[in-house]
Design a protein around this motif. Structure first.
Motif, PDB file in Angstrom:
ATOM      1  N   ILE A   1       0.850  -1.193   0.000  1.00  0.00           N
ATOM      2  CA  ILE A   1       0.000   0.000   0.000  1.00  0.00           C
ATOM      3  C   ILE A   1       0.888   1.247   0.000  1.00  0.00           C
ATOM      4  O   ILE A   1       2.046   1.190   0.420  1.00  0.00           O
ATOM      5  N   PRO A   2       0.366   2.393  -0.475  1.00  0.00           N
ATOM      6  CA  PRO A   2       1.179   3.614  -0.566  1.00  0.00           C
ATOM      7  C   PRO A   2       1.691   4.097   0.790  1.00  0.00           C
ATOM      8  O   PRO A   2       1.049   3.893   1.830  1.00  0.00           O
ATOM      9  N   PHE A   3       2.839   4.745   0.736  1.00  0.00           N
ATOM     10  CA  PHE A   3       3.509   5.292   1.915  1.00  0.00           C
ATOM     11  C   PHE A   3       3.661   6.796   1.726  1.00  0.00           C
ATOM     12  O   PHE A   3       4.211   7.249   0.720  1.00  0.00           O
ATOM     13  N   TYR A   4       3.177   7.566   2.689  1.00  0.00           N
ATOM     14  CA  TYR A   4       3.225   9.024   2.574  1.00  0.00           C
ATOM     15  C   TYR A   4       3.979   9.630   3.756  1.00  0.00           C
ATOM     16  O   TYR A   4       3.597   9.443   4.908  1.00  0.00           O
ATOM     17  N   ASP A   5       5.028  10.332   3.437  1.00  0.00           N
ATOM     18  CA  ASP A   5       5.776  11.069   4.456  1.00  0.00           C
ATOM     19  C   ASP A   5       6.201  12.392   3.832  1.00  0.00           C
ATOM     20  O   ASP A   5       5.407  13.318   3.734  1.00  0.00           O
ATOM     21  N   LYS A   6       7.416  12.447   3.320  1.00  0.00           N
ATOM     22  CA  LYS A   6       7.900  13.704   2.736  1.00  0.00           C
ATOM     23  C   LYS A   6       7.166  14.060   1.443  1.00  0.00           C
ATOM     24  O   LYS A   6       7.131  15.227   1.053  1.00  0.00           O
ATOM     25  N   ASN A   7       6.579  13.050   0.767  1.00  0.00           N
ATOM     26  CA  ASN A   7       5.843  13.358  -0.459  1.00  0.00           C
ATOM     27  C   ASN A   7       4.569  14.161  -0.200  1.00  0.00           C
ATOM     28  O   ASN A   7       3.994  14.744  -1.118  1.00  0.00           O
ATOM     29  N   ILE A   8       4.128  14.208   1.046  1.00  0.00           N
ATOM     30  CA  ILE A   8       2.992  15.062   1.407  1.00  0.00           C
ATOM     31  C   ILE A   8       3.388  16.533   1.266  1.00  0.00           C
ATOM     32  O   ILE A   8       2.566  17.381   0.920  1.00  0.00           O
ATOM     33  N   ILE A   9       4.650  16.821   1.541  1.00  0.00           N
ATOM     34  CA  ILE A   9       5.143  18.199   1.496  1.00  0.00           C
ATOM     35  C   ILE A   9       4.904  18.826   0.132  1.00  0.00           C
ATOM     36  O   ILE A   9       4.473  19.978   0.028  1.00  0.00           O
ATOM     37  N   GLN A  10       5.183  18.073  -0.923  1.00  0.00           N
ATOM     38  CA  GLN A  10       5.002  18.601  -2.281  1.00  0.00           C
ATOM     39  C   GLN A  10       3.554  18.987  -2.534  1.00  0.00           C
ATOM     40  O   GLN A  10       3.268  20.036  -3.126  1.00  0.00           O
TER      41      GLN A  10
ATOM     42  N   LYS B   1      -8.588   8.007  -0.877  1.00  0.00           N
ATOM     43  CA  LYS B   1      -8.157   7.276  -2.071  1.00  0.00           C
ATOM     44  C   LYS B   1      -8.019   5.779  -1.832  1.00  0.00           C
ATOM     45  O   LYS B   1      -8.113   4.989  -2.769  1.00  0.00           O
ATOM     46  N   GLY B   2      -7.748   5.389  -0.573  1.00  0.00           N
ATOM     47  CA  GLY B   2      -7.594   3.962  -0.290  1.00  0.00           C
ATOM     48  C   GLY B   2      -6.566   3.700   0.792  1.00  0.00           C
ATOM     49  O   GLY B   2      -6.054   4.630   1.433  1.00  0.00           O
ATOM     50  N   SER B   3      -6.264   2.432   0.998  1.00  0.00           N
ATOM     51  CA  SER B   3      -5.320   2.018   2.030  1.00  0.00           C
ATOM     52  C   SER B   3      -3.979   2.729   1.863  1.00  0.00           C
ATOM     53  O   SER B   3      -3.494   2.903   0.744  1.00  0.00           O
ATOM     54  N   CYS B   4      -3.386   3.128   2.986  1.00  0.00           N
ATOM     55  CA  CYS B   4      -2.092   3.795   2.931  1.00  0.00           C
ATOM     56  C   CYS B   4      -1.511   3.911   4.327  1.00  0.00           C
ATOM     57  O   CYS B   4      -2.185   3.640   5.325  1.00  0.00           O
TER      58      CYS B   4
END
Length: 199
Positions: free
Chosen positions: A29-38, A96-99
């Protein structure tokens, strides 16, 4: 596996980022950390460097700093605008779904979602200092100071924007000591909970 959102809050140096990243790989499943910043930067028009600093950390190590930041005619500061955009981004990602979402008050922002599990990762001081030393090539003294300062700024930011105390067990479904279970052990525990609870 049904839709499952996992938020991971963590002490600096505890390995929470690496744990979340590995859980995401094992669950697919998707992983969100620093990509949230963008995404926040795109919504607000602020630079990614500015968003990075403001989206998870207090402007200083003192809560009173929030009283002295610049505000517009509505009473909102730049930090408030970033938090509002961050809230929207995190809610959209959950829709959007599991993450897996790391930090940024996600446990509070998504507190009313029944498909979400909130994890807090902490660790023994020696191991956290050692990990920070290795990651940032610091002396033991500087790593200790960095851990302390980053945790304080995370705590102040979290407590300013929520009605909760950062790190308190009642705010999370599971609190894990990465020094006791190890990184891989924490990954397995979170994975098992996510799979078994979502069947």
């Amino acid at each position: 596996m049904k839709q499952t959102i996992i938020t991971i809050s963590r002490e600096f140096g505890s390995g929470g980022h690496f744990i979340g990243e590995e859980v995401s790989k094992r669950l697919g499943i998707p992983f969100y950390d620093k990509n949230i910043i963008q995404q926040i930067a795109e919504k607000t028009g602020f630079s990614e460097d500015f968003v990075k600093e403001q989206s998870e950390y207090a402007p200083s190590k003192n809560m009173f700093a929030y009283a002295f930041v610049g505000r517009d005619h509505t009473g909102s500061s730049l930090s408030d605008r970033i938090y509002a955009a961050q809230t929207q981004v995190i809610r959209n990602l959950a829709e959007k779904g599991s993450c897996i979402i790391i930090g940024r008050c996600a446990d509070y922002i998504l507190k009313d979602r029944p498909d979400t599990y909130h994890i807090f990762v902490y660790g023994d001081e020696y191991e956290k200092i050692s990990r920070t030393q290795q990651l940032f090539n610091l002396s033991e003294k500087d790593a200790r100071a960095m851990n302390r300062d980053m945790d304080k700024k995370r705590r102040l930011h979290y407590e300013y924007y929520t009605d909760r105390k950062w790190g308190r067990a009642e705010n999370y479904d599971i609190s894990l000591n990465s020094s006791t279970f190890g990184i891989d052990g924490c990954v397995e525990i979170i994975k098992e909970v996510a799979v078994n609870k979502s069947l």
